[in-house]
Design an enzyme around this catalytic site. Structure first.
Site, PDB file in Angstrom:
ATOM      1  N   ASP A   1      35.230  46.217  33.378  1.00  0.00           N
ATOM      2  CA  ASP A   1      35.723  46.700  34.667  1.00  0.00           C
ATOM      3  C   ASP A   1      36.686  47.849  34.432  1.00  0.00           C
ATOM      4  O   ASP A   1      37.356  47.905  33.392  1.00  0.00           O
ATOM      5  CB  ASP A   1      36.432  45.576  35.429  1.00  0.00           C
ATOM      6  CG  ASP A   1      35.479  44.492  35.905  1.00  0.00           C
ATOM      7  OD1 ASP A   1      34.322  44.815  36.227  1.00  0.00           O
ATOM      8  OD2 ASP A   1      35.895  43.325  35.967  1.00  0.00           O
TER       9      ASP A   1
ATOM     10  N   ASP B   1      29.500  46.202  40.432  1.00  0.00           N
ATOM     11  CA  ASP B   1      30.135  45.414  41.501  1.00  0.00           C
ATOM     12  C   ASP B   1      30.096  46.158  42.830  1.00  0.00           C
ATOM     13  O   ASP B   1      29.863  45.564  43.885  1.00  0.00           O
ATOM     14  CB  ASP B   1      31.581  45.099  41.142  1.00  0.00           C
ATOM     15  CG  ASP B   1      31.721  44.288  39.861  1.00  0.00           C
ATOM     16  OD1 ASP B   1      30.786  43.558  39.509  1.00  0.00           O
ATOM     17  OD2 ASP B   1      32.792  44.400  39.226  1.00  0.00           O
TER      18      ASP B   1
END
Length: 169
Positions: free
Chosen positions: A130, A149
């Site tokens: 991330d 995401d």
């Protein structure tokens, strides 16, 4: 009386799956390229201030959304990988069955690309990479996330919109 013979066609009902799989492939490519870039440029936990509400940061998520189950003993890697692969296979089936429904297929393609992007991370690294970090006036940071995401969230929003449009017809 002659019985009619059923034939099974390999052709999807109402359209081609190729554009939808192409969209998913683009999401996977962009997702993986951005993750590779961030990993090359940052060390774990390093942040780069971009704006008053956005940073780039290299973070690892061993769990699911919002780091759900991230502090478990490692079994979650295989659990979420299996769920991701199962979801991807089901989405390909849905794309094949509903290839002519544009908004639905857009949503499924985005979700597919995001799911596969995160599955690749779990299989290669053991965690999801991330790097997008949004925050508001020092109050707190939203959990870091990535392109995959983002695609999943946009796809879910389009799926809701598609269903609302279908219900209103």
């Amino acid at each position: 009386m002659a019985k009619s013979k059923k034939t099974f066609s390999s052709k999807p009902a109402g359209g081609s799956m190729a554009p939808w799989l192409g969209i998913a492939a683009i999401i996977i490519l962009v997702d993986q390229l951005t993750k590779i870039t961030i990993e090359k440029l940052f060390t774990y936990g390093e942040e780069l201030y971009v704006t008053s509400f956005f940073n780039l940061v290299l973070a690892y998520n061993k769990g699911a959304a919002f780091s759900f189950l991230s502090n478990q003993g490692g079994w979650q890697r295989y659990f979420f990988t299996t769920i991701g692969i199962g979801a991807a296979l089901f989405i390909v089936y849905l794309l094949r069955k509903h290839a002519a429904q544009k908004l639905f297929c857009w949503s499924m393609s985005l979700i597919l690309g995001g799911a596969v992007g995160n599955v690749i991370d779990r299989m290669v690294h053991g965690h999801v990479i991330d790097f997008l970090d949004f925050h508001w006036r020092g109050i707190g940071h939203f959990p870091a996330f990535n392109v995959a995401d983002t695609a999943i969230c946009i796809g879910a929003g389009l799926l809701i919109l598609d269903e609302l449009r279908r219900v209103n017809k």
